[in-house]
Design an enzyme around this catalytic site. Structure first.
Site, PDB file in Angstrom:
ATOM      1  N   THR A 282      -8.216   6.972  -2.767  1.00 56.50           N
ATOM      2  CA  THR A 282      -9.569   6.511  -3.064  1.00 56.50           C
ATOM      3  C   THR A 282     -10.562   7.648  -2.835  1.00 56.50           C
ATOM      4  OG1 THR A 282      -9.725   5.645  -0.814  1.00 56.50           O
ATOM      5  CG2 THR A 282      -9.209   4.060  -2.563  1.00 56.50           C
TER       6      THR A 282
ATOM      7  N   LYS B 258      -8.673  14.199   3.906  1.00 59.13           N
ATOM      8  CA  LYS B 258      -7.837  12.995   3.922  1.00 59.13           C
ATOM      9  C   LYS B 258      -6.947  13.108   5.143  1.00 59.13           C
ATOM     10  CE  LYS B 258      -6.353  14.150  -0.268  1.00 59.13           C
ATOM     11  NZ  LYS B 258      -6.334  12.902  -1.009  1.00 59.13           N
ATOM     12  N   ARG B 259      -6.226  12.029   5.514  1.00 57.12           N
ATOM     13  CA  ARG B 259      -5.299  12.147   6.629  1.00 57.12           C
ATOM     14  C   ARG B 259      -4.343  13.314   6.382  1.00 57.12           C
ATOM     15  NH1 ARG B 259      -5.537   8.124  10.713  1.00 57.12           N
ATOM     16  NH2 ARG B 259      -3.762   9.255  11.538  1.00 57.12           N
TER      17      ARG B 259
ATOM     18  N   HIS C 181       0.784  -1.236   0.000  1.00 58.16           N
ATOM     19  CA  HIS C 181       0.000   0.000   0.000  1.00 58.16           C
ATOM     20  C   HIS C 181       0.809   1.276   0.000  1.00 58.16           C
ATOM     21  CE1 HIS C 181      -4.218  -1.274   0.412  1.00 58.16           C
ATOM     22  NE2 HIS C 181      -3.677  -2.374   0.901  1.00 58.16           N
TER      23      HIS C 181
ATOM     24  N   LYS D 169       0.832  14.475   1.318  1.00 58.30           N
ATOM     25  CA  LYS D 169      -0.449  14.828   0.712  1.00 58.30           C
ATOM     26  C   LYS D 169      -0.549  16.328   0.446  1.00 58.30           C
ATOM     27  CE  LYS D 169      -3.020  10.909   2.735  1.00 58.30           C
ATOM     28  NZ  LYS D 169      -3.775  10.266   1.631  1.00 58.30           N
TER      29      LYS D 169
ATOM     30  N   LYS E 203     -14.186   8.890  -4.951  1.00 62.15           N
ATOM     31  CA  LYS E 203     -15.509   9.223  -4.393  1.00 62.15           C
ATOM     32  C   LYS E 203     -15.985  10.568  -4.952  1.00 62.15           C
ATOM     33  CE  LYS E 203     -13.898   7.037  -0.166  1.00 62.15           C
ATOM     34  NZ  LYS E 203     -13.236   7.348   1.125  1.00 62.15           N
TER      35      LYS E 203
HETATM   36  C1  PLP Z   1     -11.923   7.519   1.412  1.00 60.74           C
HETATM   37  C2  PLP Z   1     -11.452   7.848   2.757  1.00 60.74           C
HETATM   38  C3  PLP Z   1     -10.088   8.023   3.010  1.00 60.74           C
HETATM   39  C4  PLP Z   1      -9.032   7.936   1.931  1.00 60.74           C
HETATM   40  O1  PLP Z   1      -8.851   9.216   1.375  1.00 60.74           O
HETATM   41  P1  PLP Z   1      -7.589   9.593   0.469  1.00 60.74           P
HETATM   42  O2  PLP Z   1      -7.929  10.934  -0.063  1.00 60.74           O
HETATM   43  O3  PLP Z   1      -7.517   8.557  -0.611  1.00 60.74           O
HETATM   44  O4  PLP Z   1      -6.396   9.591   1.355  1.00 60.74           O
HETATM   45  C5  PLP Z   1      -9.693   8.339   4.288  1.00 60.74           C
HETATM   46  N1  PLP Z   1     -10.599   8.477   5.285  1.00 60.74           N
HETATM   47  C6  PLP Z   1     -11.914   8.327   5.075  1.00 60.74           C
HETATM   48  C7  PLP Z   1     -12.857   8.529   6.206  1.00 60.74           C
HETATM   49  C8  PLP Z   1     -12.392   8.010   3.817  1.00 60.74           C
HETATM   50  O5  PLP Z   1     -13.717   7.851   3.631  1.00 60.74           O
END
Ligand code: PLP
Length: 832
Positions: free
Chosen positions: A675, A567-568, A376, A573, A679
């Site tokens: 991911t 995101k985190r 990952h 990032k 979305k």
């Molecule tokens: C989809 C999702 C992530 C992943 O987000 P990235 O932008 O790909 O890092 C992290 N936390 C939550 C709650 C999510 O729904």
């Protein structure tokens, strides 16, 4: 009355079968009322929507359990090959609304709640998130098991039942405060404890070698301190197909003998304390995303997951096939979600050799044809290494097995590259140094028949960089499986208005075949369709505004461009790049450069690992900048910056439908896939992004015209990092210089001197691995292109439709089909 054994009694009785439970709203109403009044013992005086949530959930869960048993029986009858998804994290979020959607009772349940005079929305909001994961990796596991059930694949998820999930985040004085997430406080109606499948897990002790009558040596792991792993099962429904799979989560429990020994010694308090030590193993989720820290408790967690899950599978195998393991590999396969469960490779060897009496070679053949590993991350700090000394203390038998696997493996390497000692040292599972460490990723590769990355670029970089030696040895093991998200939760569930517009337009086949969204392309220039699309998007933005107002007390302007990065929080990032752009916009307003201005609301949210100093300081920085901007009357509605506290799955379900612009701006080559990006795309947001992770494939699908690309490529990052000089770049760019001056003069920390020195220093550091300054100009230019596009409503709507239409590839149904066709090779089982 001669035989009272409970087993006999149940066999004689006729407790099953029952008539099927009704699926109409009147059935839900009556079940709801019965649950509310008797199971929960409430009456009309009870004001809490939580009990109503529970009463409806029981009614829905009964219908899941009905299908669960049928699914289990269908799998048994088919005697089919099964796969197991081993993951330390399952970031499930809420269950009720997704269960109703997948069962097909969402509409009737709405009617039922209307009939009994309850507000469905309020009831759904009272469910706590199951936050048993950090971010992308854990959410991927949750999306995967939804798709497995929807594709009728016999796949079980195995994980840990943490008492405390991901911490809840509060912002106090701009800083992150972590609050424990006791998500089970009010019970969890979805789980079913299965004490009859409890497994025993060994820790500590030592090994002894014996020789049996036939002259075979066998190893015993003795004097261990055992604990129990008790399974809790959650039903995972497929989309309206009668399939309900299982998520089995293990809870650590003290053994009874353990208590008794201490109790007999007369020290009750010691006995209770010892019990706590055992049960601490599954007490809390480690809140570190893409970073490991070598704690003994974490290793105990990993071993508990591996050992309990493998013992469970083996016990089930033995109950059907006795000790004949000749077909085991043909019927079972384990997918390892990152290196966290990679000790499974050694544990399966132990269970087959020490437990089932197989030879090393037979056990190894089985292991290497049942394990598959998903990597990952490319970040070196996330590659797990465990101290051999810790293994010696905690898992001595596993240590021996890993050494033996390594000895055999290094022989193979020597045979392949005779005399190449450097390569031997590079590839060894044991990293030498002043202390020895096991390289868990290498153990996973050596013990697996498949190794995959999670996006095309990431898989390519694994083969060329991190795992190059292994790729040269076993090119056939390596493959790519581009991530996805489940369209049930991330479109049908979270954006019902958009979902019904899509269904009205192209039918409802897209819910289980997302490639059908392509049909929307035919409506990209249809004026009536544009109008409806815009209305839906505007309503979603309004709902986001209302949600913000409730959660943050801030009124946002719905007509502004909603620019979102959730995101985190992590340096790679590059939330900082986003903030630099925001400060640049603020600076433009302050100097009156506002002709053709586009009002913009920048929303940033995410949690920082509690021990990650820079990430926490970035949160403080975002909040301080927000405070200055949001309170400046000259700025007004032109620009807002909001930090969204406590980002989590249920928050994303409200955020992604209301976004105009999705920020996917990581340094190229650092984000394995992402991911969140998918979305947003599925919900019709535009992406501003680098050529990183799955962004590359998203842009390929939607076309360059409908994607706001900026920044260095991965190759350019590599090349420029040698002679990167951010100070020179700053001096050559007036806008950037002004931004840096605002930061450096303390404009955002007037009462907190020095607060952002570390941020300024990291940006100007020629060794900054994230090269934020290098991409500033290109980012600002791309943002200008965004504004031009946004001002042309027609063009923007067209792009939005095309993004949604092109998102079909990013369904986990596609991802899981790929896993199944290339790795698992399971046959779908029809339950009905
Ligand atoms: C989809 C999702 C992530 C992943 O987000 P990235 O932008 O790909 O890092 C992290 N936390 C939550 C709650 C999510 O729904």
């Amino acid at each position: 009355m001669t035989d009272k054994s409970p087993k006999k009694t149940i066999l004689k009785s006729k407790v099953t079968p029952l008539p099927p439970l009704g699926m109409e709203s009147k059935h839900l109403v009556s079940d709801f009322k019965r649950n509310y009044n008797y199971r929960l013992g409430r009456d009309e005086q009870s004001q809490s929507p939580f009990y109503a949530y529970e009463a409806l959930s029981f009614a829905v869960n009964d219908r899941l359990i009905e299908r669960w048993k049928k699914t289990h029986n269908a799998y048994e009858r088919a005697d089919c090959k099964k796969a197991y998804y081993l993951s330390m994290e399952f970031l499930m979020g809420r269950t009720l609304s997704n269960a109703m959607l997948n069962l097909g009772v969402d509409d009737v349940a709405n009617k039922a709640m209307y009939k009994v005079g309850l507000e469905m929305e309020e009831l759904l909001e009272s469910e706590p998130d199951a936050g048993l994961g950090n971010g992308g990796l854990g959410r991927l596991a949750a999306c995967f098991i939804d798709s497995c059930a929807t594709l009728r694949l016999p796949v079980t998820g195995y994980g840990l039942r943490y008492e405390y999930g991901m911490f809840s985040q509060q912002i106090v004085n701009g800083e992150q405060i972590e609050k424990p997430d006791h998500w089970l406080r009010n019970g969890n109606i979805w789980e079913l404890e299965r004490p009859e499948y409890t497994q025993r897990i060994k820790f500590g002790g030592r090994t002894e070698t014996h020789t049996d009558e036939q002259g075979n040596t066998c190893v015993c792991w003795v004097d261990t301190h055992d604990i129990l792993a008790v399974p809790y099962d959650t039903p995972i429904p497929g989309y309206r197909n009668g399939t309900v799979n299982t998520l089995r989560l293990w809870k650590a429990q003290a053994t009874e003998e353990f208590d008794l020994a201490e109790f007999n010694a007369g020290d009750y308090a010691e006995a209770v304390a010892a019990k706590n030590t055992a049960e601490n193993i599954t007490m809390v989720l480690y809140p570190n995303d893409a970073n490991e820290n070598g704690k003994a408790l974490r290793l105990r967690q990993q071993y508990l997951l591996a050992s309990a899950s493998l013992q469970d599978v083996i016990a089930n195998w033995v109950s059907g096939h006795g000790n004949d393991f000749s077909q085991f590999a043909a019927k079972n396969c384990f997918q390892l979600n990152d290196t966290h469960p990679s000790i499974s490779v050694a544990e399966l060897m132990r269970l087959l050799i020490d437990g089932q009496g197989l030879s090393w070679d037979d056990a190894w053949k089985i292991t290497c044809s049942t394990m598959a590993y998903t990597n990952h991350t490319l970040l070196p700090e996330a590659l797990e290494r465990w101290s051999v000394n810790l293994f010696r203390q905690l898992l001595p038998r596993l240590m021996e097995i890993i050494f033996e696997i390594n000895a055999n493996f290094l022989e193979e390497v020597s045979a392949h590259w005779p005399g190449d000692h450097e390569r031997l040292a590079r590839m060894s599972l044991v990293e030498e140094g002043h202390e020895q460490h096991f390289r868990m990723a290498y153990l996973a590769i050596v013990g697996s028949y498949s190794v995959n990355g999670v996006a095309a670029l990431h898989s390519k970089l694994l083969q060329q960089g991190l795992f190059r030696d292994f790729y040269e040895l076993w090119p056939e093991k390596f493959n790519n499986k581009t991530n996805g998200v489940t369209p049930r939760r991330w479109l049908a569930g979270c954006n019902p208005e958009l979902a019904s517009l899509i269904t009205d337009t192209i039918g409802d086949g897209w819910i289980t075949d997302l490639s059908l969204l392509k049909k929307l392309e035919a409506f990209a220039d249809d004026q009536d369709f544009h109008k409806r699309w815009q209305d839906v998007q505007q309503n979603a933005k309004q709902r986001l505004v209302d949600y913000k107002k409730i959660e943050h007390g801030i009124e946002l302007n719905v007509d502004a461009l909603f620019d979102v990065q959730v995101k985190r929080i992590h340096e790679y990032k590059r939330q900082l790049l986003n903030v630099l752009h925001v400060i640049h916009l603020y600076d433009r307003i302050k100097r009156g450069d506002t002709v053709n201005w586009t009002d913009r609301c920048v929303l940033i949210g995410g949690k920082a690992a509690p021990g990650y100093f820079m990430a926490k300081r970035i949160i403080k920085f975002i909040n301080n900048v927000a405070h200055v901007i949001n309170n400046d009357p000259e700025v007004g509605s032109k620009l807002k910056l909001i930090f969204l506290a406590n980002y989590r799955v249920s928050a994303m379900e409200k955020i992604c439908p209301g976004a105009d612009l999705s920020e996917q701006i990581s340094t190229a080559g650092k984000e394995a896939s992402g991911t969140g990006n998918m979305k947003f795309m599925m919900n019709g947001a535009m992406t501003i992004g680098t050529l990183d992770g799955a962004n590359i494939e998203m842009r390929e699908e939607v076309g360059d015209d409908n994607f706001f690309l900026f920044g260095l490529t991965e190759e350019q990052v590599q090349a420029q990092s040698q002679h990167y000089d951010p100070v020179v770049i700053i001096n050559q760019d007036d806008d950037l210089q002004r931004v840096m001056n605002l930061i450096e003069c303390g404009h955002f920390n007037q009462f907190e001197p020095g607060m952002f020195d570390v941020i300024k220093d990291s940006l100007k550091n020629p060794h900054d691995p994230w090269m934020t300054i290098a991409d500033f100009r290109s980012f600002v230019d791309a943002q200008k292109r965004v504004e031009v596009a946004y001002q042309d409503k027609q063009r923007w709507t067209r792009m939005s439709i095309l993004n949604c239409a092109a998102s079909g590839k990013f369904s986990t149904d596609r991802t899981i089909s790929d896993y199944n066709n290339d790795i698992w090779k399971l046959t779908p089982v029809n339950v009905n």
